[in-house]
Design a protein around this motif. Sequence first.
Motif, PDB file in Angstrom:
ATOM      1  N   VAL A  25       1.046  -0.858  -0.212  1.00 56.22           N
ATOM      2  CA  VAL A  25       0.112   0.064   0.055  1.00 56.22           C
ATOM      3  C   VAL A  25       0.792   1.583   0.196  1.00 56.22           C
ATOM      4  O   VAL A  25       1.667   1.638   0.717  1.00 56.22           O
ATOM      5  CB  VAL A  25      -0.952   0.265   0.813  1.00 56.22           C
ATOM      6  N   VAL A  26       0.957   2.598  -0.821  1.00 53.61           N
ATOM      7  CA  VAL A  26       1.406   3.425  -1.187  1.00 53.61           C
ATOM      8  C   VAL A  26       0.018   4.598  -0.594  1.00 53.61           C
ATOM      9  O   VAL A  26      -0.062   4.405  -1.367  1.00 53.61           O
ATOM     10  CB  VAL A  26       2.068   3.686  -2.388  1.00 53.61           C
ATOM     11  N   LYS A  27       1.195   5.755   0.561  1.00 54.88           N
ATOM     12  CA  LYS A  27       0.003   6.047   0.443  1.00 54.88           C
ATOM     13  C   LYS A  27       1.145   8.210   0.586  1.00 54.88           C
ATOM     14  O   LYS A  27       1.979   7.872   0.356  1.00 54.88           O
ATOM     15  CB  LYS A  27      -0.098   6.594   2.430  1.00 54.88           C
ATOM     16  N   ASN A  28       0.522   8.898   0.377  1.00 63.89           N
ATOM     17  CA  ASN A  28       0.916  10.176   0.522  1.00 63.89           C
ATOM     18  C   ASN A  28       1.977  10.334  -0.726  1.00 63.89           C
ATOM     19  O   ASN A  28       2.315  10.693  -0.778  1.00 63.89           O
ATOM     20  CB  ASN A  28       1.268  10.705   1.857  1.00 63.89           C
ATOM     21  N   ILE A  29       0.630   9.673  -2.190  1.00 60.55           N
ATOM     22  CA  ILE A  29       1.335  10.235  -2.883  1.00 60.55           C
ATOM     23  C   ILE A  29       1.748  11.519  -3.828  1.00 60.55           C
ATOM     24  O   ILE A  29       0.896  12.153  -3.935  1.00 60.55           O
ATOM     25  CB  ILE A  29       0.562   9.273  -4.137  1.00 60.55           C
ATOM     26  N   THR A  30       3.296  11.997  -3.892  1.00 59.53           N
ATOM     27  CA  THR A  30       3.540  13.283  -4.917  1.00 59.53           C
ATOM     28  C   THR A  30       4.137  13.135  -6.145  1.00 59.53           C
ATOM     29  O   THR A  30       4.759  11.734  -5.754  1.00 59.53           O
ATOM     30  CB  THR A  30       4.430  13.690  -3.959  1.00 59.53           C
ATOM     31  N   THR A  31       3.965  13.827  -7.236  1.00 56.14           N
ATOM     32  CA  THR A  31       4.710  14.122  -8.271  1.00 56.14           C
ATOM     33  C   THR A  31       5.633  15.295  -8.456  1.00 56.14           C
ATOM     34  O   THR A  31       5.043  16.503  -8.303  1.00 56.14           O
ATOM     35  CB  THR A  31       3.894  13.802  -9.414  1.00 56.14           C
ATOM     36  N   GLN A  32       6.810  15.124  -8.445  1.00 58.61           N
ATOM     37  CA  GLN A  32       8.089  15.815  -9.165  1.00 58.61           C
ATOM     38  C   GLN A  32       9.059  16.170 -10.070  1.00 58.61           C
ATOM     39  O   GLN A  32       8.661  14.854 -11.278  1.00 58.61           O
ATOM     40  CB  GLN A  32       9.266  16.335  -7.738  1.00 58.61           C
ATOM     41  N   GLY A  33       8.402  17.161 -10.750  1.00 62.61           N
ATOM     42  CA  GLY A  33       8.962  17.403 -11.861  1.00 62.61           C
ATOM     43  C   GLY A  33      10.115  17.327 -12.144  1.00 62.61           C
ATOM     44  O   GLY A  33      10.832  17.701 -10.990  1.00 62.61           O
ATOM     45  N   ILE A  34      11.724  17.132 -12.760  1.00 60.04           N
ATOM     46  CA  ILE A  34      12.644  17.274 -13.613  1.00 60.04           C
ATOM     47  C   ILE A  34      13.533  17.040 -14.130  1.00 60.04           C
ATOM     48  O   ILE A  34      13.328  16.886 -15.355  1.00 60.04           O
ATOM     49  CB  ILE A  34      12.983  15.651 -11.709  1.00 60.04           C
ATOM     50  N   GLY A  35      14.171  17.141 -14.446  1.00 59.68           N
ATOM     51  CA  GLY A  35      15.726  17.226 -15.417  1.00 59.68           C
ATOM     52  C   GLY A  35      16.736  17.116 -15.106  1.00 59.68           C
ATOM     53  O   GLY A  35      17.478  16.873 -14.221  1.00 59.68           O
ATOM     54  N   ALA A  36      18.168  16.725 -15.665  1.00 59.81           N
ATOM     55  CA  ALA A  36      19.180  15.870 -16.054  1.00 59.81           C
ATOM     56  C   ALA A  36      19.840  15.572 -17.930  1.00 59.81           C
ATOM     57  O   ALA A  36      19.496  15.841 -18.561  1.00 59.81           O
ATOM     58  CB  ALA A  36      18.964  14.162 -15.447  1.00 59.81           C
ATOM     59  N   TRP A  37      21.156  16.136 -16.833  1.00 58.04           N
ATOM     60  CA  TRP A  37      21.846  16.116 -18.334  1.00 58.04           C
ATOM     61  C   TRP A  37      22.598  15.338 -17.847  1.00 58.04           C
ATOM     62  O   TRP A  37      23.485  14.665 -16.560  1.00 58.04           O
ATOM     63  CB  TRP A  37      23.495  17.893 -18.036  1.00 58.04           C
ATOM     64  N   ILE A  38      23.098  14.086 -19.104  1.00 54.45           N
ATOM     65  CA  ILE A  38      23.603  13.076 -18.679  1.00 54.45           C
ATOM     66  C   ILE A  38      24.687  12.973 -20.584  1.00 54.45           C
ATOM     67  O   ILE A  38      24.162  12.957 -21.263  1.00 54.45           O
ATOM     68  CB  ILE A  38      22.878  11.678 -19.076  1.00 54.45           C
ATOM     69  N   PRO A  39      25.966  12.368 -19.840  1.00 53.53           N
ATOM     70  CA  PRO A  39      26.925  13.214 -21.190  1.00 53.53           C
ATOM     71  C   PRO A  39      27.373  12.052 -21.726  1.00 53.53           C
ATOM     72  O   PRO A  39      26.406  10.609 -20.807  1.00 53.53           O
ATOM     73  CB  PRO A  39      28.521  13.114 -19.933  1.00 53.53           C
ATOM     74  N   VAL A  40      27.589  11.595 -23.116  1.00 53.92           N
ATOM     75  CA  VAL A  40      27.463  10.968 -23.596  1.00 53.92           C
ATOM     76  C   VAL A  40      28.846   9.746 -23.577  1.00 53.92           C
ATOM     77  O   VAL A  40      30.090  10.849 -23.878  1.00 53.92           O
ATOM     78  CB  VAL A  40      27.611  10.689 -25.089  1.00 53.92           C
ATOM     79  N   GLN A  41      29.602   8.650 -23.582  1.00 57.69           N
ATOM     80  CA  GLN A  41      30.783   8.543 -23.261  1.00 57.69           C
ATOM     81  C   GLN A  41      31.591   8.470 -24.331  1.00 57.69           C
ATOM     82  O   GLN A  41      30.409   7.769 -25.364  1.00 57.69           O
ATOM     83  CB  GLN A  41      30.662   6.929 -22.998  1.00 57.69           C
ATOM     84  N   ASP A  42      32.313   8.186 -24.561  1.00 58.68           N
ATOM     85  CA  ASP A  42      33.347   8.724 -25.642  1.00 58.68           C
ATOM     86  C   ASP A  42      32.923   8.194 -27.483  1.00 58.68           C
ATOM     87  O   ASP A  42      32.563   8.376 -27.944  1.00 58.68           O
ATOM     88  CB  ASP A  42      33.789   6.722 -26.007  1.00 58.68           C
ATOM     89  N   ARG A  43      31.822   9.902 -26.978  1.00 55.58           N
ATOM     90  CA  ARG A  43      31.711  10.473 -28.257  1.00 55.58           C
ATOM     91  C   ARG A  43      32.340  12.146 -28.195  1.00 55.58           C
ATOM     92  O   ARG A  43      31.916  12.646 -27.300  1.00 55.58           O
ATOM     93  CB  ARG A  43      30.257  10.839 -28.247  1.00 55.58           C
ATOM     94  N   VAL A  44      32.583  12.521 -29.712  1.00 56.40           N
ATOM     95  CA  VAL A  44      33.282  14.143 -29.228  1.00 56.40           C
ATOM     96  C   VAL A  44      32.096  14.840 -31.087  1.00 56.40           C
ATOM     97  O   VAL A  44      32.338  13.304 -31.975  1.00 56.40           O
ATOM     98  CB  VAL A  44      34.720  14.105 -29.917  1.00 56.40           C
ATOM     99  N   SER A  45      31.624  15.529 -30.620  1.00 54.09           N
ATOM    100  CA  SER A  45      32.051  16.448 -32.031  1.00 54.09           C
ATOM    101  C   SER A  45      32.419  17.062 -32.514  1.00 54.09           C
ATOM    102  O   SER A  45      32.781  18.126 -31.467  1.00 54.09           O
ATOM    103  CB  SER A  45      29.993  16.993 -31.150  1.00 54.09           C
ATOM    104  N   PHE A  46      32.473  17.459 -33.868  1.00 55.86           N
ATOM    105  CA  PHE A  46      33.347  18.491 -34.228  1.00 55.86           C
ATOM    106  C   PHE A  46      32.597  19.600 -34.643  1.00 55.86           C
ATOM    107  O   PHE A  46      31.889  19.242 -36.075  1.00 55.86           O
ATOM    108  CB  PHE A  46      34.589  17.640 -35.104  1.00 55.86           C
ATOM    109  N   SER A  47      33.595  20.550 -34.914  1.00 53.90           N
ATOM    110  CA  SER A  47      33.388  22.270 -35.496  1.00 53.90           C
ATOM    111  C   SER A  47      34.688  22.614 -36.564  1.00 53.90           C
ATOM    112  O   SER A  47      35.154  23.072 -35.419  1.00 53.90           O
ATOM    113  CB  SER A  47      32.024  23.073 -34.318  1.00 53.90           C
TER     114      SER A  47
END
Length: 262
Positions: free
Chosen positions: A232-254
Motif C-alpha cells: 500500500v502506497v500512501k501520501n503519493i506526490t509527483t515532482q518534475g525533474i530534469g538531468a544532463w547525462i553525458p554521452v561516453q566516448d563520443r566527440v562532436s567536431f566543428s
Amino acid sequence: MKKWSFICFISFFFFQSSVIAAEPVQKYTIPNSVMDISKENTYPNPTQDLPYLQPSKFAKELIKSANVKIDNPELIRLLNESSATTTPLAIGYRANIYLGQWPLNYQSTETAINWEYQKINTNFYDNRSGNAPQKISYRQETQKHIRGGLTAKIPNEEAVKKMMLLTAMKKTNLPLAFGTVIGIGTKKDRAYNVPVQKLGYLYAYAPAVNEKGKVTYGEVYVVLKGNKKRIVVKNITTQGIGAWIPVQDRVSFSYVISGSPR
C-alpha cells in the motif's frame, strides 16, 4: 467490375500498410560531425551496466498488488531480499511494515540531445604565411572531465538518477553516464584542409542528453493480513525533474576557416 475494384483497393491498402510498417523510424540521428573515440580514448571509461533488475516471485506479487507503478530498482532489490511464509495458522494475523518514502517510478516527457554540450578542445593551424594548403586533425590537448547531474535538488537523488539513466539509455541507444572523461592525447586521423593565407580552427565538443520528466514518490507499506500480503502506497506526490547525462566516448567536431585570429 465492382468486385475487382474492391479487391484492388484492399490489396493497395495492405501494400501501403506494409510499406509504412517496414519503414524504420530513427528519432535520434547521429550527425556526421560526431565520431566514436572509444578505441582512441586514452582514458578507459567504465561501461555503465545498469540492467533492469528482475523482481523475484515474492516481489512480483507485492508489486502487482500496489496501487502505484513501481520501477525503482533499489526498492525492487529490497523486496527481492524479503520473504513472507504463509501458514494455515495465520488466521487473524495482521502487520503493517513501513519501508519508508521512496521514489517509485520515473516517467519521461522529453529526451533531447545537445551534441555541443561542452567544449573540450581546440586545435588550430596558422597558414597565413604558407604557400600550400595544410592539414589539421583532432588531438586532445588536456584531459577533460564532463559531468552531468540533476537540474534540481530532489529526495533520494541516486535512485532517481538510475531510473532516468535507464530511461535515457533505452530511448537513445547511446552509451550514457553521469560522468565521463576524455584523456589527453586522444586523437582522430580525419584531416581538415587549411587553405593558404587562412587559419583553421577545429573545435571538439562533448555531447549530452537532456532528459526531462516526473518522479512519483510515496510512503510504502507492506501489509500482511492472514495469508495475504500486499503493498500500500500512501501520501503519493509527483515532482518534475530534469538531468544532463553525458554521452561516453563520443566527440562532436566543428571546423572553422578564418582570415584572422578568433
